[in-house]
Design an enzyme around this catalytic site. Structure first.
Site, PDB file in Angstrom:
ATOM      1  N   ASP A 120      18.483 -26.215  23.368  1.00  0.00           N
ATOM      2  CA  ASP A 120      19.102 -25.475  24.476  1.00  0.00           C
ATOM      3  C   ASP A 120      19.575 -24.113  23.968  1.00  0.00           C
ATOM      4  O   ASP A 120      20.404 -24.034  23.067  1.00  0.00           O
ATOM      5  CB  ASP A 120      20.285 -26.282  25.014  1.00  0.00           C
ATOM      6  CG  ASP A 120      20.850 -25.738  26.319  1.00  0.00           C
ATOM      7  OD1 ASP A 120      20.686 -24.531  26.583  1.00  0.00           O
ATOM      8  OD2 ASP A 120      21.458 -26.528  27.067  1.00  0.00           O
ATOM      9  N   SER A 168      25.379 -27.483  33.249  1.00  0.00           N
ATOM     10  CA  SER A 168      25.606 -26.116  32.767  1.00  0.00           C
ATOM     11  C   SER A 168      26.995 -25.618  33.189  1.00  0.00           C
ATOM     12  O   SER A 168      28.004 -26.248  32.873  1.00  0.00           O
ATOM     13  CB  SER A 168      24.484 -25.213  33.294  1.00  0.00           C
ATOM     14  OG  SER A 168      24.457 -23.978  32.612  1.00  0.00           O
ATOM     15  N   HIS A 221      17.171 -26.503  28.430  1.00  0.00           N
ATOM     16  CA  HIS A 221      18.457 -26.536  29.124  1.00  0.00           C
ATOM     17  C   HIS A 221      18.501 -27.468  30.340  1.00  0.00           C
ATOM     18  O   HIS A 221      19.438 -28.244  30.504  1.00  0.00           O
ATOM     19  CB  HIS A 221      18.810 -25.111  29.543  1.00  0.00           C
ATOM     20  CG  HIS A 221      20.154 -24.968  30.174  1.00  0.00           C
ATOM     21  ND1 HIS A 221      21.318 -25.349  29.531  1.00  0.00           N
ATOM     22  CD2 HIS A 221      20.533 -24.475  31.392  1.00  0.00           C
ATOM     23  CE1 HIS A 221      22.355 -25.085  30.319  1.00  0.00           C
ATOM     24  NE2 HIS A 221      21.906 -24.578  31.458  1.00  0.00           N
TER      25      HIS A 221
END
Length: 303
Positions: free
Chosen positions: A239, A122, A269
């Site tokens: 996601d 991320s 995610h």
């Protein structure tokens, strides 16, 4: 006792002198974690966590990598976990990049001839990309799990971005809203673990931090053509935090000759904490990819 002589403490009130830590260029104390193999490491790997979380959430991944005779190291970024700094606030996204390079250099001094890798998830993926772009020939490879390359189009429309930029001048500490934990994973037990983790920041995304994330996306876009190192990119098609189109953009824009994308259909995610079949596959893919690149780096030839 004068206040100046009091030991520095984590946000959880634990003295840093009792914990592994480093002091960054701004004098802030960062909590560190190390997973060391029993013998001499074959490679080093820095793990960069995402926004609002902490490096302790990578324990399973780290132990798997340690099993490959890698020395795994990480720290909680400024404003996260057990590190100093206002929660989820950073003066400039470059601070995250700078701190990673400092930590890398510190560890590399003890292992000067050992290949070094990056792993980021991320926001940590964006940090890893920018770190790699600053030192194009330094790292032997990089693993990216749902990296921040493109912002979610729902939350980063042109109008919303403009509004955030205006708000940053007048109300930088205004909260835009919390991360909806249900979009992190389809695995309810993992969502529950996230929700009950005392080191996870659930206070909400401030305007000033949102602006830094947008700045990071712009910087990543400029950095992608400078990437030449091998990388493995794992992405969930569903996601809702980091647009999966960013994975394809990274594959197209980077100059790396050795690059692999694996798309997980329907996955959310946090792929390393998803449904068991996804997480097991992620661990297997990372294990296999890193093993081959360690061997290639040790032999001084491409995989």
């Amino acid at each position: 006792m004068p206040e100046a002589s009091s030991p520095r403490r984590t946000p959880q009130n634990v003295p840093y002198q009792d914990l592994p830590h480093l002091v960054n260029a701004d004098g802030q104390y960062l909590f560190c974690r190390y997973w060391k193999p029993s013998g001499t490491p074959k490679a080093l790997i820095f793990v960069s966590h995402g926004a609002g979380e902490h490096c302790g959430r990578y324990d399973e991944l780290a132990h798997m990598l340690k099993g490959l005779d890698m020395l795994v190291f990480a720290h909680d970024h400024v404003g996260h976990g057990q590190s100093e700094g206002e929660r989820m606030v950073v003066s400039d996204f470059q601070v995250f990049v700078r701190d990673v390079l400092q930590h890398v250099d510190t560890i590399q001094k003890d292992y000067p001839d050992v290949p070094i890798f990056l792993l980021g998830h991320s926001m940590g993926g964006a940090i890893s990309i920018l770190v790699a772009a600053e030192r194009p020939t330094y790292f032997s490879g990089m693993v990216l799990i749902s990296p921040l390359v493109l912002a979610n189009p729902e939350s980063a429309s042109t109008l919303k971005v403009l509004a955030a930029k205006l708000l940053n001048f007048v109300l930088p500490n205004m909260t835009l809203g919390r991360i909806d934990s249900s979009v992190l994973s389809r695995n309810k037990s993992e969502v529950d673990l996230y929700n009950s983790d005392p080191l996870v920041c659930r206070a909400g995304l401030k305007v000033c931090f949102g602006i830094q994330l947008l700045n990071a996306v712009a910087r990543v876009e400029r950095a992608m053509p400078r990437l030449t190192l091998p990388f493995l990119l794992l992405q969930g098609s569903a996601d809702r935090l980091c647009d999966s189109k960013g994975a394809y953009l990274l594959m197209e824009s980077s100059r790396s000759q050795d690059k692999t994308l694996k798309m997980y259909e329907g996955a959310y995610h946090v792929l390393h904490r998803e449904l068991p079949e996804v997480t097991n596959s992620v661990l297997h893919e990372v294990n296999s990819w890193v093993s081959h690149r360690i061997a290639a780096a040790g032999a001084g030839c491409p995989p």
